[in-house]
Write a protein that holds these residues in place. Structure first.
Motif, short mmCIF file in Angstrom:
data_model
loop_
_atom_site.label_atom_id
_atom_site.label_comp_id
_atom_site.label_asym_id
_atom_site.label_seq_id
_atom_site.Cartn_x
_atom_site.Cartn_y
_atom_site.Cartn_z
N ASN A 130 -6.54 -1.94 0.24
CA ASN A 130 -7.27 -2.19 1.49
C ASN A 130 -6.32 -2.67 2.59
O ASN A 130 -5.44 -3.49 2.34
CB ASN A 130 -8.37 -3.23 1.25
CG ASN A 130 -9.38 -3.22 2.37
OD1 ASN A 130 -9.12 -3.69 3.47
ND2 ASN A 130 -10.56 -2.67 2.10
N GLU A 178 -11.71 -7.70 2.80
CA GLU A 178 -12.14 -7.16 1.51
C GLU A 178 -12.38 -8.28 0.51
O GLU A 178 -13.39 -8.28 -0.20
CB GLU A 178 -11.08 -6.18 1.00
CG GLU A 178 -11.53 -5.28 -0.14
CD GLU A 178 -11.57 -5.97 -1.48
OE1 GLU A 178 -12.40 -5.58 -2.33
OE2 GLU A 178 -10.78 -6.91 -1.72
N GLN A 181 -12.93 0.90 5.53
CA GLN A 181 -12.67 0.96 4.07
C GLN A 181 -13.58 -0.01 3.33
O GLN A 181 -14.14 0.32 2.29
CB GLN A 181 -11.23 0.52 3.79
CG GLN A 181 -10.20 1.62 3.82
CD GLN A 181 -8.84 1.05 3.41
OE1 GLN A 181 -8.39 0.04 3.95
NE2 GLN A 181 -8.20 1.69 2.44
N THR A 182 -13.70 -1.21 3.87
CA THR A 182 -14.49 -2.25 3.21
C THR A 182 -15.97 -1.90 3.20
O THR A 182 -16.64 -2.06 2.17
CB THR A 182 -14.25 -3.62 3.90
OG1 THR A 182 -12.85 -3.82 4.03
CG2 THR A 182 -14.86 -4.75 3.10
#
Lengths: 409, 224
Positions: free
Chosen positions: A219, A225, A269-270
């Motif tokens: 990440n 994250e 992404q998270t």
């Protein structure tokens, strides 16, 4: 009704809704903003400093950490050098030789998250504090954070990040930006929704970090994250508004863009990794509010961007076509043509502007910057915040291309 | 205890939602009220123009027996009415740009187009019966332009025609007519004067100019 008008109205509604959440939280809790719980016991803390090419900052960071008020023998500092190509390792070595509390780990380059994970394995403390190598916590910062761990279920506590370098217009705007970010984050604390434990200094329970498998190496925003990972398992995160840490922010626009690209990419992404927690998570507030809130913020930013591009396209092409006539000596505008009619979107824009100024006025008043005038607020809102779209667009472009490199350094 | 905490949090969201919804509804209602007032104003103006239009229709019955003095009066009224209709067209365009909730104005635009067509036909009759030496310039345009190019071009043509009208004053009547509303009376007129594309300027029922032309070019056809 025009489809795009409906789009604008949806944006206005969500914007007002989120704004009122923050305002209600502020007025209900304004007396508690700066308060923090006094620790019943002082647990041992391992401070991990992941460092990569930080020769200009690491000495000041280590000095600040050495000077942190904390009982002797209960604090260790672990510097993890990520195969720096400058003098970072050399400087850290000198500190390690001088202070017994400082331990130095030198490893092959594998990124910040892995550096922290390596540090966790060597750490002896019950709590793990992660401190960026370009950040400088106030002497009392740690003591103002650890009291939160007396509350059952609290796994992480973060701090208020302020800007150290106030050199130019960009850094001065970031002073305002960081102040608002910190204020809103503290407000989210009152509904157990602190969704970022920032890099400059955050403290975690070591056992929880081990339980979740440490920081995610893949990440780009490992601090977001790790927080979402903690929250998704039902733990709580807190923020100490009185615990202050100073950080060095980008002074050049290109560096700022790179940093924000990383933030955007990491955020996406998270969200992608945890979206199922909307339904699955045992943490009600995380699943039903934090994820939808962050996701909606991204979506609204994208819709806003689309509407801005559309508006620029329409106006731009209109004027482009008119250029031919301008060259023929005909003006597209005449003074007599000027006309102003109040429209629905104008009414909403005025309401949103007034509410936005109120929101920022309250936010700045309760932050490091202190009271700010309308002009500063407008400049921040319409100049600096407008730049937000640049890294957002580039982040999406890079996401589409699958380019997920570390962008800051 | 947990229930109480969730309850209080839920209250924050509910309160914020209610506040946002209240302001949203008030703003929306205000916007709707302003738009409706604007539309009503245009409808009311139209009613006035409609009466004048009917008056013109009645005048056409007297054209057979008109004398020079009544001709002067009719022409004078015709010019005044044409000016009013032209300014109402501008009001209508402005209102259309500002109205974002309702589509009522499309219908109004069609009604105004018919009214202007009627004005044109009356003007033609007046011209032929009275032999009065004034020019008629009819501007056929897209009432619902689909491209920015068309919007830009029409804006300029409109400005040019306005300039010409200002120069000629009461020697010229300018009548803007939307040519894309699929109205039979307009289509018939366009067909009879060979107006095949938009935007176009028809001068004295003889010359058709398509697209942009300078004021000097248009003026060279006016007053012939």
């Amino acid at each position: 009704m025009n489809f795009f008008t409906a789009f604008y109205l949806v944006m206005f509604f969500f914007g007002l809704f989120f704004l009122f959440i923050f305002m209600i939280l502020h007025y209900r809790n304004k007396d508690k903003l700066y308060s923090y719980p006094k620790p019943k016991i002082i647990p041992s803390v391992s401070i991990i400093v992941p460092a990569y090419n930080e020769e200009n900052n690491i000495a000041a960071t280590l000095n600040a950490l050495i000077n942190l008020e904390y009982p002797a023998g209960k604090k260790e500092i672990i510097v993890v050098d990520d195969e720096s190509t400058d003098k970072t390792l050399e400087i850290a070595k000198k500190f390690a030789e001088k202070y017994s509390a400082i331990k130095l780990i030198h490893k092959k380059n594998s990124g910040k998250a892995d550096s922290v994970n390596v540090g966790i394995k060597r750490a002896k403390g019950e709590l793990i504090a992660v401190v960026d190598a370009d950040s400088y916590p106030n002497k009392d910062a740690l003591l103002k954070m650890i009291g939160y761990f007396d509350e059952v279920g609290v796994a992480a506590v973060t701090s208020r990040v302020l800007v150290k370098n106030k050199e130019n217009w960009l850094t001065k705007f970031q002073v305002m930006d960081y102040s608002i970010i910190a204020w809103t984050r503290k407000l989210l604390d009152f509904i157990d929704s602190v969704y970022v434990t920032n890099g400059p200094i955050s403290v975690y329970r070591k056992d929880v970090l081990l339980e979740i498998g440490g920081f995610d190496k893949k990440n780009l925003t490992e601090d977001i994250e790790v927080t979402w990972n903690i929250l998704s398992r039902g733990y709580k995160t807190r923020m100490s508004y009185s615990a202050i840490v100073y950080t060095t922010v980008p002074e050049k626009f290109t560096v700022w863009v790179k940093q924000r690209i990383r933030w955007n990419l990491g955020g996406i992404q998270t969200i992608w990794k945890y979206w199922k927690s909307i339904i699955n998570s045992p943490n009600y507030i995380f699943g039903r509010f934090v994820i939808p809130y962050v996701t909606t913020s991204f979506i609204l930013a994208l819709i806003g961007l689309f509407l801005v591009i559309r508006s620029i396209w329409i106006t731009g092409s209109y004027h482009l076509y008119s250029l031919y006539y301008a060259f023929s000596g005909y003006s597209l505008f005449k003074y007599a043509d000027f006309n102003f009619s109040i429209s629905l979107l104008f009414i909403f824009a005025v309401i949103f502007l007034v509410c936005g100024i109120w929101y920022y006025k309250v936010g700045f008043k309760n932050s490091e910057t202190g009271k700010k005038g309308i002009f500063s607020i407008l400049a921040y809102s319409f100049i600096y915040r407008a730049f937000y779209v640049i890294p957002l667009v580039l982040a999406i472009y890079k996401m589409v291309r699958g380019d997920l490199r570390w962008y800051t350094k | 205890m947990v229930h109480k905490i969730i309850q209080s949090r839920f209250n924050v969201f509910l309160e914020a939602f209610l506040m946002a919804a209240s302001i949203f509804i008030i703003a929306f209602a205000l916007g709707l009220y302003i738009e409706s007032s604007r539309t009503n104003n245009i409808i009311n103006n139209y009613k006035t123009y409609e009466i004048q239009g009917l008056d013109f229709k009645l005048q056409s019955y007297y054209f057979q027996t008109m004398t020079a003095s009544t001709c002067d009066l009719a022409v004078k009224h015709n010019f005044e009415f044409a000016d009013q209709v032209y300014s109402s067209a501008i009001d209508l365009e402005r209102a259309e740009g500002a109205n974002q909730i309702t589509d009522d104005l499309i219908l109004e635009k069609q009604r105004h187009t018919l009214l202007r067509t009627e004005l044109w036909l009356n003007t033609l009759q007046l011209k032929s019966k009275c032999g009065y030496p004034f020019d008629t310039v009819v501007y056929f345009y897209y009432g619902d332009p689909r491209t920015n190019k068309a919007v830009s071009e029409q804006k300029i043509i409109s400005n040019v025609l306005k300039e010409v009208k200002e120069r000629f004053g009461n020697k010229m009547i300018l009548i803007p007519i939307a040519g894309d509303f699929n109205l039979d009376s307009v289509n018939l007129q366009m067909e009879s004067y060979n107006v095949t594309q938009l935007p176009a300027v028809l001068i004295n029922e003889k010359t058709v100019l398509y697209g942009f032309h300078s004021a000097e070019e248009i003026e060279s056809y006016v007053g012939r």
